[in-house]
Design a protein around this motif. Structure first.
Motif, mmCIF file in Angstrom:
data_model
loop_
_atom_site.group_PDB
_atom_site.id
_atom_site.type_symbol
_atom_site.label_atom_id
_atom_site.label_comp_id
_atom_site.label_asym_id
_atom_site.label_seq_id
_atom_site.Cartn_x
_atom_site.Cartn_y
_atom_site.Cartn_z
ATOM 1 N N THR A 8 34.342 -31.781 44.739
ATOM 2 C CA THR A 8 33.443 -31.655 45.884
ATOM 3 C C THR A 8 32.665 -30.345 45.804
ATOM 4 O O THR A 8 33.260 -29.283 45.593
ATOM 5 N N LEU A 9 31.363 -30.440 45.959
ATOM 6 C CA LEU A 9 30.524 -29.245 45.963
ATOM 7 C C LEU A 9 30.702 -28.531 47.301
ATOM 8 O O LEU A 9 30.300 -29.034 48.344
ATOM 9 N N VAL A 10 31.342 -27.372 47.263
ATOM 10 C CA VAL A 10 31.646 -26.627 48.493
ATOM 11 C C VAL A 10 30.475 -25.744 48.903
ATOM 12 O O VAL A 10 30.089 -25.690 50.062
ATOM 13 N N LEU A 17 28.057 -21.507 42.069
ATOM 14 C CA LEU A 17 28.505 -22.745 42.696
ATOM 15 C C LEU A 17 30.007 -22.664 42.910
ATOM 16 O O LEU A 17 30.714 -22.000 42.136
ATOM 17 N N LEU A 18 30.497 -23.342 43.937
ATOM 18 C CA LEU A 18 31.935 -23.452 44.163
ATOM 19 C C LEU A 18 32.262 -24.932 44.275
ATOM 20 O O LEU A 18 31.686 -25.644 45.109
ATOM 21 N N PRO A 39 23.729 -32.588 44.412
ATOM 22 C CA PRO A 39 23.707 -33.244 45.727
ATOM 23 C C PRO A 39 23.924 -32.207 46.823
ATOM 24 O O PRO A 39 24.134 -31.023 46.542
ATOM 25 N N ALA A 40 23.917 -32.645 48.058
ATOM 26 C CA ALA A 40 24.176 -31.748 49.189
ATOM 27 C C ALA A 40 25.628 -31.282 49.149
ATOM 28 O O ALA A 40 26.494 -31.954 48.576
ATOM 29 N N THR A 41 25.890 -30.118 49.754
ATOM 30 C CA THR A 41 27.267 -29.641 49.819
ATOM 31 C C THR A 41 28.108 -30.677 50.572
ATOM 32 O O THR A 41 27.615 -31.356 51.471
ATOM 33 N N GLY A 141 13.912 -34.068 38.447
ATOM 34 C CA GLY A 141 13.144 -33.863 39.675
ATOM 35 C C GLY A 141 14.005 -33.240 40.748
ATOM 36 O O GLY A 141 15.166 -33.572 40.882
ATOM 37 N N MET A 142 13.424 -32.343 41.486
ATOM 38 C CA MET A 142 14.190 -31.659 42.527
ATOM 39 C C MET A 142 14.298 -32.558 43.750
ATOM 40 O O MET A 142 13.304 -33.108 44.192
ATOM 41 N N PRO A 143 15.503 -32.741 44.285
ATOM 42 C CA PRO A 143 15.631 -33.583 45.468
ATOM 43 C C PRO A 143 14.911 -32.968 46.664
ATOM 44 O O PRO A 143 14.847 -31.756 46.799
ATOM 45 N N ALA A 144 14.372 -33.836 47.505
ATOM 46 C CA ALA A 144 13.667 -33.345 48.692
ATOM 47 C C ALA A 144 14.660 -32.706 49.641
ATOM 48 O O ALA A 144 15.762 -33.191 49.825
ATOM 49 N N SER A 145 14.260 -31.614 50.230
ATOM 50 C CA SER A 145 15.147 -30.904 51.150
ATOM 51 C C SER A 145 15.048 -31.504 52.540
ATOM 52 O O SER A 145 13.967 -31.744 53.045
ATOM 53 N N ALA A 146 16.201 -31.757 53.138
ATOM 54 C CA ALA A 146 16.210 -32.295 54.497
ATOM 55 C C ALA A 146 16.316 -31.140 55.490
ATOM 56 O O ALA A 146 17.352 -30.879 56.067
ATOM 57 N N GLY A 147 15.214 -30.428 55.644
ATOM 58 C CA GLY A 147 15.219 -29.302 56.573
ATOM 59 C C GLY A 147 15.589 -28.011 55.871
ATOM 60 O O GLY A 147 16.750 -27.763 55.584
ATOM 61 N N ALA A 148 14.595 -27.188 55.583
ATOM 62 C CA ALA A 148 14.845 -25.946 54.856
ATOM 63 C C ALA A 148 15.490 -24.912 55.771
ATOM 64 O O ALA A 148 15.195 -24.863 56.953
ATOM 65 N N PRO A 149 16.380 -24.096 55.222
ATOM 66 C CA PRO A 149 16.991 -23.060 56.049
ATOM 67 C C PRO A 149 15.967 -22.014 56.457
ATOM 68 O O PRO A 149 14.955 -21.832 55.797
ATOM 69 N N LEU A 150 16.247 -21.297 57.535
ATOM 70 C CA LEU A 150 15.310 -20.308 58.047
ATOM 71 C C LEU A 150 15.064 -19.179 57.057
ATOM 72 O O LEU A 150 13.990 -18.617 57.000
ATOM 73 N N ASP A 151 16.112 -18.838 56.276
ATOM 74 C CA ASP A 151 15.966 -17.715 55.363
ATOM 75 C C ASP A 151 15.760 -18.168 53.920
ATOM 76 O O ASP A 151 16.301 -17.601 52.985
ATOM 77 N N ALA A 152 14.982 -19.240 53.738
ATOM 78 C CA ALA A 152 14.750 -19.780 52.394
ATOM 79 C C ALA A 152 14.131 -18.741 51.462
ATOM 80 O O ALA A 152 14.544 -18.604 50.306
ATOM 81 N N ALA A 153 13.160 -17.986 51.963
ATOM 82 C CA ALA A 153 12.514 -16.961 51.122
ATOM 83 C C ALA A 153 13.518 -15.885 50.730
ATOM 84 O O ALA A 153 13.513 -15.397 49.592
ATOM 85 N N GLY A 154 14.393 -15.519 51.652
ATOM 86 C CA GLY A 154 15.428 -14.522 51.353
ATOM 87 C C GLY A 154 16.402 -15.013 50.302
ATOM 88 O O GLY A 154 16.755 -14.280 49.372
#
Length: 198
Positions: A8-10, A17-18, A39-41, A141-154
């Motif tokens: 499981t991707l933690v 990665l963990l 995949p998603a965590t 291909g990069m999977p589409a993000s379902a809602g980017a985090p607020l600190d994506a640039a960081g």
């Protein structure tokens, strides 16, 4: 030797990665080419691994495709290239693009990858020209993000610095390519392309 992990991707904090395998958490470093395709965590993932044991450290590197692991291992055989530079190569170019650069002897393009100077680029061309023929799988291909985090640039800034780019250069790249709604992975991908003149 650990050759493959399924679990499981933690968490994913590029390049780290963990993965939880039967209650044991394995920490791995992975190139962005692999991280784009994860995949998603919380989901199950299978990664090929390279287990590096040295006198003072043990490290585990994860790859989604055999071509990535093969290129990583071939790069480690080149004098002057360690794991950090090998990960930067895989993060900055697909295996197929890298193979084309090597076959073309494009030393200038290779020196745009962090940690690779002119002499190292020349060694790569000479030493790997015969070993890159089978590396034809392109960057997934990069999977589409379902809602980017607020600190994506960081997040992108930290990841790019860990790949070896200088802070000033990272800031410039991120400001240049980041768009509203972009995930950290999307910003990293665009920044790497911009850095390599793509």
């Amino acid at each position: 030797m650990i050759g493959r992990l399924r679990g499981t991707l933690v968490s994913k904090q590029p390049p780290w990665l963990l993965i939880d395998v039967g209650g044991v958490g394995y920490e791995l470093e992975a190139p962005m080419s692999t991280i784009y395709d994860l995949p998603a965590t919380g989901k199950e993932v299978t990664l090929l691994t390279h287990h590096a044991v040295k006198e003072d450290s043990v490290a585990l590197y994860g790859f989604m495709h055999e071509t990535e692991r093969t290129l990583f291992r071939n790069l480690l055989k080149v004098s002057g290239i360690g794991a950090k530079i090998a990960l930067a190569v895989l993060s900055g170019a697909s295996t197929a693009d890298f193979a084309r650069l090597v076959h073309a002897g494009d030393v200038v393009a290779l020196t745009k990858i962090p940690g690779i100077g002119k002499k190292t680029a020349e060694r790569i061309v000479v030493e790997l020209r015969d070993r890159v023929d089978g590396l034809t799988v392109s960057l997934p291909g990069m999977p589409a993000s379902a809602g980017a985090p607020l600190d994506a640039a960081g997040e992108a800034t930290v990841a790019l610095q860990q790949l070896g780019y200088k802070p000033v250069e990272v800031t410039r790249l991120v400001q240049k390519v980041a768009a509203d709604g972009d995930s950290a992975e999307a910003i990293i991908r665009k920044a790497l392309r911009a850095a390599l003149g793509g």
